[in-house]
Design a protein around this motif. Structure first.
Motif, PDB file in Angstrom:
ATOM      1  N   ILE A   1      13.438 104.625  42.232  1.00 31.03           N
ATOM      2  CA  ILE A   1      14.006 103.617  43.126  1.00 31.03           C
ATOM      3  C   ILE A   1      13.677 102.241  42.560  1.00 31.03           C
ATOM      4  N   GLN A   2      14.696 101.391  42.467  1.00 23.67           N
ATOM      5  CA  GLN A   2      14.489 100.040  41.956  1.00 23.67           C
ATOM      6  C   GLN A   2      15.231  99.031  42.828  1.00 23.67           C
ATOM      7  N   ASN A   3      14.712  97.818  42.816  1.00 19.13           N
ATOM      8  CA  ASN A   3      15.344  96.710  43.526  1.00 19.13           C
ATOM      9  C   ASN A   3      15.527  95.572  42.525  1.00 19.13           C
ATOM     10  N   PRO A   4      16.765  95.212  42.207  1.00 22.77           N
ATOM     11  CA  PRO A   4      17.002  94.135  41.231  1.00 22.77           C
ATOM     12  C   PRO A   4      16.362  92.809  41.624  1.00 22.77           C
ATOM     13  N   SER A   5      16.000  92.646  42.897  1.00 26.21           N
ATOM     14  CA  SER A   5      15.328  91.415  43.319  1.00 26.21           C
ATOM     15  C   SER A   5      13.887  91.369  42.808  1.00 26.21           C
ATOM     16  N   PHE A   6      13.312  92.559  42.501  1.00 29.09           N
ATOM     17  CA  PHE A   6      11.995  92.632  41.910  1.00 29.09           C
ATOM     18  C   PHE A   6      12.163  92.658  40.392  1.00 29.09           C
ATOM     19  N   PHE A   7      11.162  93.186  39.707  1.00 27.94           N
ATOM     20  CA  PHE A   7      11.205  93.269  38.245  1.00 27.94           C
ATOM     21  C   PHE A   7      11.483  94.714  37.868  1.00 27.94           C
ATOM     22  N   CYS A   8      12.729  95.023  37.468  1.00 29.02           N
ATOM     23  CA  CYS A   8      13.071  96.389  37.079  1.00 29.02           C
ATOM     24  C   CYS A   8      12.463  96.713  35.715  1.00 29.02           C
ATOM     25  N   PHE A   9      12.186  97.984  35.484  1.00 29.24           N
ATOM     26  CA  PHE A   9      11.547  98.370  34.239  1.00 29.24           C
ATOM     27  C   PHE A   9      12.491  98.156  33.057  1.00 29.24           C
ATOM     28  N   GLY A  10      11.884  97.993  31.880  1.00 29.27           N
ATOM     29  CA  GLY A  10      12.665  97.770  30.672  1.00 29.27           C
ATOM     30  C   GLY A  10      12.283  98.728  29.573  1.00 29.27           C
ATOM     31  N   MET A  11      12.778  98.439  28.375  1.00 28.10           N
ATOM     32  CA  MET A  11      12.528  99.295  27.218  1.00 28.10           C
ATOM     33  C   MET A  11      11.047  99.421  26.901  1.00 28.10           C
ATOM     34  N   ASP A  12      10.270  98.352  27.156  1.00 32.77           N
ATOM     35  CA  ASP A  12       8.856  98.387  26.815  1.00 32.77           C
ATOM     36  C   ASP A  12       8.121  99.509  27.536  1.00 32.77           C
ATOM     37  N   ALA A  13       8.459  99.740  28.805  1.00 31.74           N
ATOM     38  CA  ALA A  13       7.815 100.818  29.560  1.00 31.74           C
ATOM     39  C   ALA A  13       8.192 102.188  29.005  1.00 31.74           C
ATOM     40  N   VAL A  14       9.451 102.349  28.616  1.00 33.46           N
ATOM     41  CA  VAL A  14       9.904 103.625  28.048  1.00 33.46           C
ATOM     42  C   VAL A  14       9.196 103.882  26.717  1.00 33.46           C
ATOM     43  N   LEU A  15       9.089 102.852  25.886  1.00 30.57           N
ATOM     44  CA  LEU A  15       8.415 103.018  24.600  1.00 30.57           C
ATOM     45  C   LEU A  15       6.929 103.318  24.783  1.00 30.57           C
ATOM     46  N   LEU A  16       6.313 102.690  25.768  1.00 30.66           N
ATOM     47  CA  LEU A  16       4.897 102.961  26.041  1.00 30.66           C
ATOM     48  C   LEU A  16       4.684 104.412  26.441  1.00 30.66           C
ATOM     49  N   SER A  17       5.543 104.929  27.303  1.00 32.27           N
ATOM     50  CA  SER A  17       5.387 106.320  27.747  1.00 32.27           C
ATOM     51  C   SER A  17       5.566 107.297  26.592  1.00 32.27           C
ATOM     52  N   ALA A  18       6.432 106.944  25.636  1.00 28.60           N
ATOM     53  CA  ALA A  18       6.641 107.805  24.474  1.00 28.60           C
ATOM     54  C   ALA A  18       5.485 107.695  23.485  1.00 28.60           C
ATOM     55  N   PHE A  19       4.933 106.489  23.349  1.00 27.37           N
ATOM     56  CA  PHE A  19       3.865 106.232  22.374  1.00 27.37           C
ATOM     57  C   PHE A  19       2.510 106.781  22.825  1.00 27.37           C
ATOM     58  N   ALA A  20       2.228 106.713  24.112  1.00 28.87           N
ATOM     59  CA  ALA A  20       0.906 107.087  24.628  1.00 28.87           C
ATOM     60  C   ALA A  20       0.530 108.495  24.190  1.00 28.87           C
ATOM     61  N   GLY A  21      -0.662 108.621  23.629  1.00 35.70           N
ATOM     62  CA  GLY A  21      -1.113 109.910  23.125  1.00 35.70           C
ATOM     63  C   GLY A  21      -1.811 110.759  24.169  1.00 35.70           C
ATOM     64  N   THR A  22      -1.222 110.834  25.345  1.00 36.65           N
ATOM     65  CA  THR A  22      -1.817 111.625  26.424  1.00 36.65           C
ATOM     66  C   THR A  22      -1.557 113.112  26.185  1.00 36.65           C
ATOM     67  N   LYS A  23      -2.394 113.936  26.805  1.00 39.49           N
ATOM     68  CA  LYS A  23      -2.282 115.384  26.659  1.00 39.49           C
ATOM     69  C   LYS A  23      -1.882 116.013  28.003  1.00 39.49           C
ATOM     70  N   PRO A  24      -1.258 117.193  27.961  1.00 40.08           N
ATOM     71  CA  PRO A  24      -0.753 117.820  29.190  1.00 40.08           C
ATOM     72  C   PRO A  24      -1.792 117.980  30.300  1.00 40.08           C
ATOM     73  N   LYS A  25      -3.065 118.116  29.945  1.00 39.75           N
ATOM     74  CA  LYS A  25      -4.094 118.307  30.967  1.00 39.75           C
ATOM     75  C   LYS A  25      -4.758 116.996  31.402  1.00 39.75           C
ATOM     76  N   ASP A  26      -4.313 115.886  30.848  1.00 38.30           N
ATOM     77  CA  ASP A  26      -4.954 114.601  31.139  1.00 38.30           C
ATOM     78  C   ASP A  26      -4.659 114.093  32.548  1.00 38.30           C
ATOM     79  N   ARG A  27      -5.635 113.350  33.058  1.00 36.73           N
ATOM     80  CA  ARG A  27      -5.449 112.558  34.273  1.00 36.73           C
ATOM     81  C   ARG A  27      -5.327 111.104  33.826  1.00 36.73           C
ATOM     82  N   VAL A  28      -4.225 110.455  34.192  1.00 35.54           N
ATOM     83  CA  VAL A  28      -3.885 109.142  33.660  1.00 35.54           C
ATOM     84  C   VAL A  28      -3.838 108.100  34.774  1.00 35.54           C
ATOM     85  N   MET A  29      -4.252 106.873  34.438  1.00 33.59           N
ATOM     86  CA  MET A  29      -4.076 105.721  35.325  1.00 33.59           C
ATOM     87  C   MET A  29      -3.231 104.679  34.597  1.00 33.59           C
ATOM     88  N   ASP A  30      -2.198 104.176  35.267  1.00 33.52           N
ATOM     89  CA  ASP A  30      -1.370 103.101  34.729  1.00 33.52           C
ATOM     90  C   ASP A  30      -1.695 101.813  35.481  1.00 33.52           C
TER      91      ASP A  30
END
Length: 251
Positions: free
Chosen positions: A27-56
């Motif tokens: 869910i997004q609201n254009p009046s706020f700050f919608c996500f961009g390419m940087d967030a997608v690239l970060l999620s792909a780059f992050a070296g997390t593992k399937p069993k990890d507990r993550v905080m963003d």
């Protein structure tokens, strides 16, 4: 989830976007700050593992936790966000994807992490923090956009310090930022014992100056930095490169 229930999750001015990964939506609201390419690239780059507990940290719409869960790159992902209305909206995205047992959107101040969270409770931390220091640059009149882009409510050091508190020994801290702040980023990561281990520059076209940097450190790690090949976003004709599309899971 049936469409009638989905409709009830939407507020005026909002929309639902398909993340195109395992049926996840946001869910997004254009009046706020919608996500961009940087967030997608970060999620792909992050070296997390399937069993990890993550905080963003500074999760905004909750895009990074949702993408990590959608891609199977962690078992649980929380998001910390200061703005109450943004927290509420991101929480509805969690409900929309029926991942409440694995994802929490928590309202809190990154500067107060030591008071709000125990030490070493996470295997990985990610962040797409504000890029612009202090009052530098032009400000948009909208406060949500200001907070997302400028270090009004949090500084880079606050983010790195908070990540160091949350991470277990050997845990990873992954961040997307601007190359012009790389000396400061390196200095702060070393200060808080998050040894830089992987880095990748992102440039819009071949021959153009990089405009993003992805960097990952390991808490208590030994010095040894791997610099990955630069990721080029656009072909000369204007279309996305295969490397970029692969980050979106489209090739």
């Amino acid at each position: 989830m049936d469409e009638a229930t989905v409709d009830k999750l939407l507020h005026e001015g909002e929309r639902i976007d398909d993340l195109e990964v395992n049926g996840f939506r946001i869910i997004q609201n254009p009046s706020f700050f919608c996500f961009g390419m940087d967030a997608v690239l970060l999620s792909a780059f992050a070296g997390t593992k399937p069993k990890d507990r993550v905080m963003d940290l500074g999760t905004g719409t909750g895009i990074v936790p949702l993408l990590l869960l959608a891609k199977g790159k962690c078992t649980a992902a929380d998001g910390l966000e200061l703005q109450e209305d943004v927290v509420e909206m991101a929480g509805r995205s969690v409900l929309l994807n029926e991942v409440s047992e694995r994802c929490r959107i928590i309202r809190g101040d990154i500067r107060e992490i030591p008071e709000q969270f125990p030490k070493e409770g996470y295997d990985a931390v990610t962040s797409n923090p504000p890029y612009i220091a202090g009052n530098d640059g032009l400000h948009n009149d909208d406060s949500a956009r200001n907070i997302a882009r400028h270090e009004i409510a949090v500084t880079l050091e606050d983010v790195v310090r908070g990540a160091a508190h949350l991470l277990r020994q050997g845990g990873t801290f992954s961040m997307v930022h601007k190359p012009f702040r790389l000396p400061e980023i390196m200095e702060l990561m070393k200060k808080y014992k998050l040894e830089p281990k992987r880095m990748q520059m992102v440039q819009p076209y071949i021959g153009k100056e990089p405009n993003m940097v992805l960097i990952e450190g390991v808490k208590g790690g030994n010095p040894f930095l791997t610099v990955l090949p630069t990721l080029v976003v656009y072909e000369e004709g204007g279309g996305y490169t295969k490397e970029l599309l692969s980050r979106y899971g489209k090739v």
